[in-house]
Design an enzyme around this catalytic site. Structure first.
Site: not given
Length: 558
Positions: A177, A243, A265, A268, A411
């Protein structure tokens, strides 16, 4: 209470149009934006309530989701709904200018603020991970991060390539996302991009929505596409199935050095967000349940391989930056002592904007009509006539960004502009120029709403990186000012133990009361960012505070 996380029968889509299903537009907006977060065209895994960012959810369980919707539909104009980590826990009397929803997600006492303890609670159904805009119901798909990424790549171009990215390429990982915004932002800024992603469905999603141009299944084909485009002076993006640790290492072994290197990626969250080398996705998902400790260790070791390659590219002359997923920390945890030798993107490229309260201002048309967004685009240009960079962004966004779910726009604007633009939108609703009210919010990644020493507040010049009073004050002030919903989260972006942050959303419904609330909240919210940076000693922030007339009692104290 039953606890269902995955329901494959669910298909959520927010209502469009002007018909209310709740007591007023403030509550209706909360309902629609929660639903919009789980739209198939918006969320990464909506049937599991996952919006983005590893396991960033909109509600704790489907039972909680249903009860939230039911409660919003009966909520009165002078009541507030309380959400505790995705669960509706109470409705209390407040007043009509108070927030209709107050949200706290993923917060843990510091001694216990780690993934291990969180995952125990999560398995028991006692918490959920809210990420930033997942659990605060203001995610708008990949567009939500496109302009910030575009601004970053533009700054990289200016600092390292004299403002000309033609013939340069970026290597990155992750097309989820957030990471999915990178290819479009890079090509907008003039770069070619090679983005490595281990989940083919994510590459296909970005192809379908226009965020990535090409798909490749091996490195040689991907590099040929990139090299051919650069030879023609074109900017293209390629999603490479693979990967990230493998591909970065292979490029190093081949002696190929990209011009820019980063990564988005979901590093976290090593348990759910980073595929270890040599593992299939199916094996990874199975071992998350059967061997969580081994999975985390394997993921971190693979991150270390990737970070070592990034450090190599830096030595070879590439511009290397951490894009806020805490991969440096994860690598350092397993022995890469110099992982922080390359900078985070905020201190390197974004902080001067934060000093003026400039950050990711976003709005959503509750009508569902794209024309409402196009009209607001023109209003922003009218009210900020001399910002050519902003105008270019809005033109490119209209041309190149596909709406996901309810039409929306983002924006980057700051203290001097947010309130007056929001009030202008309110006037457009009042006059009927817009077909329905507009929801206005932002990412938690903003100038005054986050404490995150490995990202937004990395390398503060006064050493106050870890001071988290600021997002708490931000949330308190936005609540007092009359925002429509306010959220306080922990662990977004960089994972458990590494951040605290606050969100704010407010509705422009065309009323006089909304005009007053918008004027307060959207002055105060960016004002806290200028305040925070002025307090840390940044001259840009101090000057902005003086120019805009912020009342900061210690501003001129020596």
């Amino acid at each position: 209470m039953s606890f269902t996380r995955l329901d494959k029968s669910r298909k959520i889509s927010a209502p469009h149009g002007t018909e209310l299903t709740t007591c007023n537009w403030q509550v209706e907006a909360a309902k629609r934006m929660l639903m919009n977060n789980l739209d198939d065209e918006v969320a990464e895994h909506p049937q599991a309530l996952v919006v983005y960012g590893g396991i960033g959810r909109a509600a704790r369980s489907w039972e909680c989701y249903d009860k939230i919707i039911e409660t919003l539909e009966r909520l009165k104009p002078d009541e507030s709904l309380l959400i505790q980590s995705g669960k509706p826990v109470g409705v209390f009397p407040t007043h009509e200018n108070a927030p209709r929803v107050l949200i706290a997600n993923s917060n843990l006492v510091p001694e216990w603020a780690n993934w291990e303890h969180f995952n125990e609670l999560d398995k028991k159904g006692l918490m959920m991970y809210g990420q930033m805009t997942a659990g605060s119901w203001i995610y708008i798909g990949s567009q939500g991060i496109v302009q910030g990424t575009y601004e970053t790549f533009g700054s990289v171009s200016r600092q390292h390539f004299n403002g000309d990215a033609k013939g340069k390429w970026v290597l990155t990982g992750g097309l989820g996302g957030m990471g999915g915004a990178q290819p479009l932002a890079a090509t907008m800024a003039g770069f070619c991009m090679l983005a490595v992603e281990c989940d083919e469905s994510r590459i296909d999603f970005r192809l379908r929505t226009g965020y990535v141009d090409h798909k490749a299944t091996n490195l040689d084909d991907a590099l040929k596409l990139i090299n051919d485009a650069m030879a023609k002076g074109e900017a293209i993006s390629v999603g490479l199935l693979g990967n990230a640790a493998d591909v970065y290492s292979e490029l190093q072994q081949q002696g190929v050095t990209p011009d820019v290197v980063t990564d988005q990626t979901s590093a976290h969250d090593p348990l759910h967000g980073y595929l270890p080398q040599g593992w299939t996705l199916e094996e990874y998902k199975a071992k998350q349940e059967s061997d969580a400790t081994g999975t985390v260790n394997a993921a971190k070791e693979s991150m270390a391989v990737q970070v070592r390659a990034m450090l190599h590219f830096q030595k070879e002359g590439a511009a290397v930056l951490d894009y806020g997923n805490n991969i440096r920390q994860m690598a350092k945890d397993v022995g890469v002592d110099n992982a922080f030798d390359f900078p985070g993107f905020v201190p390197a490229y974004i902080r001067p904007l934060f000093c003026e309260g400039i950050g990711p201002f976003r709005w959503v048309a509750l009508s569902g009509d794209p024309e409402d967004i196009y009209k607001t685009d023109e209003k922003v240009k009218e009210l900020i006539p001399d910002n050519e960079h902003l105008h270019n962004w809005l033109d490119m966004a209209k041309e190149r960004i596909s709406f996901q779910g309810l039409p929306s726009r983002i924006c980057w604007i700051g203290l001097k502009d947010r309130a007056r633009i929001a009030r202008a939108f309110n006037d457009m609703v009042k006059s009927g120029e817009l077909k329905a009210p507009v929801v206005i919010g932002r990412d938690h990644l903003d100038s005054g709403s986050v404490a995150s020493p490995n990202r937004e507040t990395e390398a503060m010049q006064d050493g106050s990186d870890a001071v988290s009073d600021w997002p708490l004050l931000n949330a308190l002030l936005n609540t007092a000012g009359g925002a429509t919903w306010v959220s306080l989260h922990h662990g977004g972006g960089v994972g458990m133990g590494y951040s605290q942050h606050a969100g704010v959303v407010i509705v422009a419904d065309g009323t006089e009361e909304a005009d007053k609330r918008l004027g307060r909240v959207l002055w105060n919210d960016p004002g806290t960012g200028v305040m925070r940076h002025a307090d840390a000693g940044y001259d840009i922030a101090k000057n902005c505070a003086r120019e805009q007339g912020l009342d900061l009692p210690m501003l001129d104290t020596k």
